[in-house]
Design an enzyme around this catalytic site. Structure first.
Site, PDB file in Angstrom:
ATOM      1  N   ASN A 155       0.785  -1.233   0.000  1.00 38.63           N
ATOM      2  CA  ASN A 155       0.000   0.000   0.000  1.00 38.63           C
ATOM      3  C   ASN A 155       0.821   1.290   0.000  1.00 38.63           C
ATOM      4  O   ASN A 155       0.582   2.201   0.798  1.00 38.63           O
ATOM      5  CB  ASN A 155      -0.987  -0.009   1.177  1.00 38.63           C
ATOM      6  N   SER A 263      -6.649  -9.079   4.518  1.00 43.10           N
ATOM      7  CA  SER A 263      -5.827  -7.891   4.383  1.00 43.10           C
ATOM      8  C   SER A 263      -4.902  -8.024   3.177  1.00 43.10           C
ATOM      9  O   SER A 263      -4.590  -9.134   2.722  1.00 43.10           O
ATOM     10  CB  SER A 263      -4.985  -7.681   5.643  1.00 43.10           C
ATOM     11  N   GLY A 265      -1.830  -7.504   3.231  1.00 37.90           N
ATOM     12  CA  GLY A 265      -0.619  -8.185   3.697  1.00 37.90           C
ATOM     13  C   GLY A 265      -0.719  -9.689   3.587  1.00 37.90           C
ATOM     14  O   GLY A 265       0.229 -10.362   3.154  1.00 37.90           O
ATOM     15  N   HIS A 299       0.917   1.885  12.532  1.00 45.77           N
ATOM     16  CA  HIS A 299       1.869   1.819  11.422  1.00 45.77           C
ATOM     17  C   HIS A 299       3.209   2.397  11.882  1.00 45.77           C
ATOM     18  O   HIS A 299       3.261   3.132  12.870  1.00 45.77           O
ATOM     19  CB  HIS A 299       1.386   2.631  10.216  1.00 45.77           C
ATOM     20  N   HIS A 311     -11.246  -6.272   8.415  1.00 51.70           N
ATOM     21  CA  HIS A 311     -10.222  -7.306   8.417  1.00 51.70           C
ATOM     22  C   HIS A 311     -10.177  -7.976   9.795  1.00 51.70           C
ATOM     23  O   HIS A 311     -10.557  -7.375  10.792  1.00 51.70           O
ATOM     24  CB  HIS A 311      -8.832  -6.718   8.110  1.00 51.70           C
TER      25      HIS A 311
END
Length: 345
Positions: A155, A263, A265, A299, A311
């Site tokens: 992202n 997600s 990820g 983050h 998620h």
């Protein structure tokens, strides 16, 4: 701690005996298909991880091969990771994976945007998959991340000099959700050069976009493709194959992940496990404290929390942690290098 199995006690009822029995059978079947379970809380997860710390991680090649075979059988990442002329021929009708009622027919204009085949020399050797978790802050993992042959990121994360020591600077593939293009770059209606300048940090990388997951994401994704082409940028767009995304979603849901959507990820780690011989993941830690109980931001670059209920990040973490413990991938949670101490005047 093992939970006691549910016991169906049929109370006295005015239903016929057969009806009451049928009700009990129905309840037992429901509990079998949709079991009631309790996800470990944050403290329990941290304690469980701490018990494993200090133990040398070892790759289990048998487990790696077995898991790759499962991914190949269900999802075939090597062939279906991206849309190509081989897997998405002219005239094919392709259903969006995020919407039930929308599909796209591959026409000449769309077909021309695809590479002939997945543009990687497979299998990839050593791969780093870099999430954006706050656990990366002050980790000193940048050098270790960049030592991989192939680095994947999620992202469009910031990679400026203030972060590079912790997250590295090398990128071969980075994902870009259409929502990011909308919020950060106004769907490229007024800020095309700003976008092109912002992605220069990813060097000669692929930008991986789910153009055919949701109908609203198609136009922004195509704008990214044409913008980079118009500016002669070094980055190349790859479109995620919705069949791959759909199959990966089913794969993990069959293993107990309860979420509206996986997600980015987890999609990326799944792809890496199918494409790479060796996978190390960084920044996959969805909790508010680190292994020493210290608060960390969501983050490594901000503390913006995800939309709740979309998620199932703790569930995803537990699945990835299980793969780490079984030697299928390596999850980096501790510091790679101690941060430099500033000398006092």
């Amino acid at each position: 701690m093992a939970a006691a199995g549910p016991v169906c006690k049929c109370p006295r009822t005015r239903l016929p005996v057969g009806g009451a029995s049928a009700l009990c059978v129905f309840v037992l079947c429901w509990l079998y298909i949709f079991p009631v379970y309790r996800l470990p809380d944050e403290k329990e997860v941290v304690q469980g991880v701490l018990l494993q710390q200090g133990k040398a991680w070892r790759s289990n090649q048998t487990a790696v091969t077995g898991f790759r075979k499962q991914l190949e059988d269900c999802c075939d990442p090597g062939q279906l990771f991206a849309m190509t002329k081989q897997n998405s021929p002219l005239g094919k009708n392709l259903w969006f994976d995020g919407e039930f009622l929308h599909s796209v027919t591959i026409d000449n204009a769309t077909y021309s945007l695809f590479p002939q085949a997945t543009p990687f020399q497979l299998p990839l050797k050593k791969c780093s998959v870099v999430g954006n978790g706050g656990i990366l802050k002050k980790s000193g993992c940048g050098r270790q991340i960049d030592q991989a042959d192939f680095v994947m990121r999620c992202n469009l994360p910031p990679l400026s000099s203030e972060y590079s020591k912790d997250v590295g600077s090398k990128t071969q593939l980075v994902t870009a959700n259409p929502s990011i293009i909308e919020k950060r770059f106004q769907n490229l209606l007024w800020s095309r050069k700003t976008f092109v300048d912002s992605v220069k940090v990813y060097n000669h990388s692929y930008i991986y976009m789910p153009a055919f997951s949701m109908k609203t994401g198609t136009e922004p994704s195509l704008r990214v493709y044409y913008t980079l082409e118009d500016f002669g940028a070094n980055q190349t767009v790859l479109f995620a194959n919705p069949n791959f995304l759909r199959d990966i979603g089913k794969f993990w849901k069959s293993r107990g992940i309860h979420a509206k959507r996986l997600s980015t990820g987890l999609f990326l780690v799944s792809a890496a496990l199918g494409l790479c011989e060796e996978v190390t993941i960084y920044g996959f830690w969805p909790f508010s404290v680190d292994l020493h109980g210290r608060f960390i931001s969501h983050h490594y670059y901000d503390n913006v929390l995800p939309d709740s209920g979309f998620h199932a990040m703790p569930e995803e973490f537990l699945q990835l942690w299980f793969l780490h413990k079984n030697g299928v991938l390596r999850m980096q949670l501790e510091q790679c290098e101690a941060p430099l101490l500033q000398s006092s005047a």
